[in-house]
Design a protein around this motif. Structure first.
Motif, PDB file in Angstrom:
ATOM      1  N   PHE A  86     -18.053  19.402  19.393  1.00 23.25           N
ATOM      2  CA  PHE A  86     -18.732  19.684  21.062  1.00 23.25           C
ATOM      3  C   PHE A  86     -17.984  17.960  21.570  1.00 23.25           C
ATOM      4  CE2 PHE A  86     -22.405  18.609  23.593  1.00 23.25           C
ATOM      5  CZ  PHE A  86     -21.782  19.432  24.825  1.00 23.25           C
ATOM      6  N   ASP A  87     -18.391  16.745  20.857  1.00 25.72           N
ATOM      7  CA  ASP A  87     -18.233  15.292  21.875  1.00 25.72           C
ATOM      8  C   ASP A  87     -16.745  15.401  21.712  1.00 25.72           C
ATOM      9  OD1 ASP A  87     -19.831  12.766  21.975  1.00 25.72           O
ATOM     10  OD2 ASP A  87     -17.916  12.462  20.743  1.00 25.72           O
ATOM     11  N   ALA A  88     -15.702  15.655  20.689  1.00 26.93           N
ATOM     12  CA  ALA A  88     -14.398  15.359  20.924  1.00 26.93           C
ATOM     13  C   ALA A  88     -13.839  15.586  21.873  1.00 26.93           C
ATOM     14  CB  ALA A  88     -13.756  15.418  19.839  1.00 26.93           C
ATOM     15  N   ALA A  89     -14.487  17.720  22.320  1.00 24.34           N
ATOM     16  CA  ALA A  89     -13.694  18.850  23.367  1.00 24.34           C
ATOM     17  C   ALA A  89     -14.313  18.091  25.246  1.00 24.34           C
ATOM     18  CB  ALA A  89     -14.228  19.721  23.294  1.00 24.34           C
ATOM     19  N   VAL A  90     -15.190  17.195  25.037  1.00 28.46           N
ATOM     20  CA  VAL A  90     -15.920  16.422  26.185  1.00 28.46           C
ATOM     21  C   VAL A  90     -15.007  14.787  26.485  1.00 28.46           C
ATOM     22  CG1 VAL A  90     -17.804  15.078  27.153  1.00 28.46           C
ATOM     23  CG2 VAL A  90     -18.113  17.156  25.837  1.00 28.46           C
ATOM     24  N   ASN A  91     -14.633  14.263  25.313  1.00 24.18           N
ATOM     25  CA  ASN A  91     -13.610  12.970  25.450  1.00 24.18           C
ATOM     26  C   ASN A  91     -12.216  13.179  25.712  1.00 24.18           C
ATOM     27  OD1 ASN A  91     -13.932  10.200  24.284  1.00 24.18           O
ATOM     28  ND2 ASN A  91     -14.306  10.256  25.871  1.00 24.18           N
ATOM     29  N   ARG A 128     -17.169  15.787   4.349  1.00 25.29           N
ATOM     30  CA  ARG A 128     -15.585  15.575   4.704  1.00 25.29           C
ATOM     31  C   ARG A 128     -15.272  15.560   5.547  1.00 25.29           C
ATOM     32  NH1 ARG A 128     -13.428  16.495  -1.432  1.00 25.29           N
ATOM     33  NH2 ARG A 128     -11.170  15.590  -0.399  1.00 25.29           N
ATOM     34  N   LEU A 129     -15.104  17.079   6.315  1.00 22.09           N
ATOM     35  CA  LEU A 129     -14.376  17.037   7.417  1.00 22.09           C
ATOM     36  C   LEU A 129     -14.705  16.365   8.524  1.00 22.09           C
ATOM     37  CD1 LEU A 129     -12.976  19.339   8.942  1.00 22.09           C
ATOM     38  CD2 LEU A 129     -15.015  20.900   9.256  1.00 22.09           C
ATOM     39  N   ILE A 130     -15.981  16.107   8.316  1.00 25.62           N
ATOM     40  CA  ILE A 130     -17.103  15.283   9.542  1.00 25.62           C
ATOM     41  C   ILE A 130     -15.999  13.965   9.251  1.00 25.62           C
ATOM     42  CG2 ILE A 130     -18.409  14.521  11.106  1.00 25.62           C
ATOM     43  CD1 ILE A 130     -19.932  16.291  10.025  1.00 25.62           C
ATOM     44  N   ASP A 131     -15.624  13.311   8.894  1.00 25.47           N
ATOM     45  CA  ASP A 131     -14.960  11.637   8.445  1.00 25.47           C
ATOM     46  C   ASP A 131     -13.635  11.675   8.455  1.00 25.47           C
ATOM     47  OD1 ASP A 131     -17.009   9.605   6.932  1.00 25.47           O
ATOM     48  OD2 ASP A 131     -16.567  10.131   5.384  1.00 25.47           O
ATOM     49  N   GLY A 132     -13.112  13.258   7.915  1.00 30.45           N
ATOM     50  CA  GLY A 132     -11.321  13.371   8.373  1.00 30.45           C
ATOM     51  C   GLY A 132     -11.700  13.441  10.005  1.00 30.45           C
ATOM     52  N   TYR A 133     -11.727  14.239  10.397  1.00 29.71           N
ATOM     53  CA  TYR A 133     -12.174  14.790  12.196  1.00 29.71           C
ATOM     54  C   TYR A 133     -12.379  13.443  12.994  1.00 29.71           C
ATOM     55  CZ  TYR A 133     -12.646  16.979  16.281  1.00 29.71           C
ATOM     56  OH  TYR A 133     -12.564  18.112  17.352  1.00 29.71           O
ATOM     57  N   CYS A 134     -12.937  12.672  12.396  1.00 28.10           N
ATOM     58  CA  CYS A 134     -12.662  11.456  12.740  1.00 28.10           C
ATOM     59  C   CYS A 134     -12.194  10.158  12.810  1.00 28.10           C
ATOM     60  CB  CYS A 134     -14.531  10.361  12.375  1.00 28.10           C
ATOM     61  SG  CYS A 134     -16.606  11.453  13.427  1.00 28.10           S
ATOM     62  N   VAL A 158     -16.989   7.332  18.004  1.00 29.95           N
ATOM     63  CA  VAL A 158     -16.681   7.856  17.136  1.00 29.95           C
ATOM     64  C   VAL A 158     -17.554   7.518  16.553  1.00 29.95           C
ATOM     65  CG1 VAL A 158     -14.986   8.171  15.743  1.00 29.95           C
ATOM     66  CG2 VAL A 158     -14.428   8.018  17.684  1.00 29.95           C
ATOM     67  N   ALA A 159     -18.411   6.326  16.071  1.00 30.28           N
ATOM     68  CA  ALA A 159     -19.347   5.588  14.606  1.00 30.28           C
ATOM     69  C   ALA A 159     -20.024   6.745  15.113  1.00 30.28           C
ATOM     70  CB  ALA A 159     -19.114   4.030  14.479  1.00 30.28           C
ATOM     71  N   GLU A 160     -20.459   6.316  15.727  1.00 29.96           N
ATOM     72  CA  GLU A 160     -22.132   6.755  16.264  1.00 29.96           C
ATOM     73  C   GLU A 160     -22.034   8.123  15.808  1.00 29.96           C
ATOM     74  OE1 GLU A 160     -23.190   5.713  20.322  1.00 29.96           O
ATOM     75  OE2 GLU A 160     -23.685   3.273  18.990  1.00 29.96           O
ATOM     76  N   VAL A 161     -21.399   9.095  16.848  1.00 30.56           N
ATOM     77  CA  VAL A 161     -21.089  11.097  16.283  1.00 30.56           C
ATOM     78  C   VAL A 161     -20.646  10.784  15.139  1.00 30.56           C
ATOM     79  CG1 VAL A 161     -19.091  12.828  17.313  1.00 30.56           C
ATOM     80  CG2 VAL A 161     -20.077  10.823  18.932  1.00 30.56           C
ATOM     81  N   ARG A 162     -19.863  10.321  13.991  1.00 34.23           N
ATOM     82  CA  ARG A 162     -19.877  10.206  12.899  1.00 34.23           C
ATOM     83  C   ARG A 162     -21.354   9.764  12.445  1.00 34.23           C
ATOM     84  NH1 ARG A 162     -14.954   8.540   9.232  1.00 34.23           N
ATOM     85  NH2 ARG A 162     -14.334   7.464  11.305  1.00 34.23           N
ATOM     86  N   ALA A 163     -21.993   9.302  12.322  1.00 35.84           N
ATOM     87  CA  ALA A 163     -23.222   9.134  11.448  1.00 35.84           C
ATOM     88  C   ALA A 163     -24.434  10.294  12.165  1.00 35.84           C
ATOM     89  CB  ALA A 163     -24.082   7.974  12.047  1.00 35.84           C
ATOM     90  N   GLN A 164     -24.255  10.709  12.910  1.00 37.52           N
ATOM     91  CA  GLN A 164     -25.096  12.027  13.271  1.00 37.52           C
ATOM     92  C   GLN A 164     -24.628  12.790  13.054  1.00 37.52           C
ATOM     93  OE1 GLN A 164     -27.792  11.554  14.690  1.00 37.52           O
ATOM     94  NE2 GLN A 164     -27.390   9.541  16.216  1.00 37.52           N
ATOM     95  N   SER A 165     -23.708  13.494  12.825  1.00 31.69           N
ATOM     96  CA  SER A 165     -22.860  14.738  12.542  1.00 31.69           C
ATOM     97  C   SER A 165     -23.629  14.749  11.139  1.00 31.69           C
ATOM     98  CB  SER A 165     -21.426  14.861  12.958  1.00 31.69           C
ATOM     99  OG  SER A 165     -21.245  14.325  13.828  1.00 31.69           O
ATOM    100  N   LYS A 166     -22.461  13.828  10.627  1.00 28.14           N
ATOM    101  CA  LYS A 166     -23.112  13.452   8.661  1.00 28.14           C
ATOM    102  C   LYS A 166     -24.686  14.034   8.895  1.00 28.14           C
ATOM    103  CE  LYS A 166     -20.014  11.091   6.438  1.00 28.14           C
ATOM    104  NZ  LYS A 166     -19.569   9.478   6.122  1.00 28.14           N
ATOM    105  N   ALA A 167     -25.454  12.920   9.508  1.00 29.41           N
ATOM    106  CA  ALA A 167     -26.840  13.601   9.566  1.00 29.41           C
ATOM    107  C   ALA A 167     -27.315  14.737   9.161  1.00 29.41           C
ATOM    108  CB  ALA A 167     -28.310  12.361  10.414  1.00 29.41           C
TER     109      ALA A 167
END
Length: 250
Positions: A86-91, A128-134, A158-167
């Motif tokens: 979602f965040d990537a779609a907006v950006n 792993r999917l989130i890491d690869g995506y980011c 991107v770093a913050e989206v990665r952390a929040q998505s993984k949490a």
């Protein structure tokens, strides 16, 4: 609070208010909605076009849900993955966001999230999917000609989206209060963040501490020579911090 509302609250921290940076390809933007996107929205609803600075809360939420969240079928994706896409779609646009997802799960890369994409996304380890995506998202940003201007803010986002998505993926929760407004491409916020990074780096701190320790040992003696050498060492430590900060900002 449903999943969209949670994701929207996290995304709102990154988008901020009205900006019209001369180097921003999106042009005039308010709360992450560009003037062109706002014009399209109002035209489709038979409403007169107006300045994006006048956009309402309801309009912002509707645009994000219909044009980005629903466009990537985020309700059908695993929680943390949904927020990440979602965040990537907006950006970067829903089509590109979908292709990054599809390339990471072995789906047909067509830029449209269908049943195949949804099914494969649910079968992959979300962390792993989130890491690869980011990683793919950041690699794309680095190829853009505006990267030198906006690299600090983009990479932090991107770093913050990665952390929040993984949490979110790991335990179903997020911590919105811990997400800071992304730093601008340059300026005091970026410099302060870099200084914090430098002073929390073990190697950097060890080097600086060694220099200051040597200065302290000299000051335990007496005489102008010892004082002069100690002063030079302390000055050297300060210059070293400056060069480390400069190097990390480069």
């Amino acid at each position: 609070m449903d999943r969209f509302e949670r994701a929207f609250a996290l995304l709102a921290v990154h988008e901020g208010g009205y900006v019209n940076h001369p180097d921003d390809p999106g042009g005039a933007t308010n709360r992450g909605v560009t003037q062109r996107t706002y014009d399209d929205y109002r035209c489709r609803h038979g409403i007169a076009i107006r300045d994006v600075r006048s956009i309402t809360d309801d309009e912002v939420a509707t645009i994000y849900r219909n044009q980005y969240w629903d466009a990537v079928r985020a309700d059908d994706l695993p929680g943390g993955v949904a927020y990440c896409v979602f965040d990537a779609a907006v950006n970067s646009g829903p089509g590109r966001a979908a292709r990054w997802l599809q390339s990471g799960i072995g789906a047909s890369v067509d830029g449209s999230v269908g049943n195949e994409t949804v099914g494969l996304a649910a079968s992959v380890d979300p962390l792993r999917l989130i890491d690869g995506y980011c990683d793919r998202r950041l690699a794309f940003m680095k190829r853009l000609r505006h990267w030198p201007t906006f690299k600090n803010g983009w990479s932090r986002r991107v770093a913050e989206v990665r952390a929040q998505s993984k949490a979110w993926a790991a335990n179903g929760t997020t911590q919105p209060s811990q997400v800071a407004q992304p730093a601008k491409a340059d300026g005091p916020e970026s410099a302060a963040a870099t200084l914090r990074d430098t002073l929390t780096d073990g190697k950097s701190v060890g080097t600086i501490a060694g220099i200051v320790g040597s200065a302290g040992a000299l000051l335990s003696g007496h005489g102008p020579v010892q004082y002069a050498i100690a002063a030079v060492l302390v000055l050297g430590a300060l210059v070293g911090v400056w060069w480390l900060v400069k190097g990390r900002n480069a």
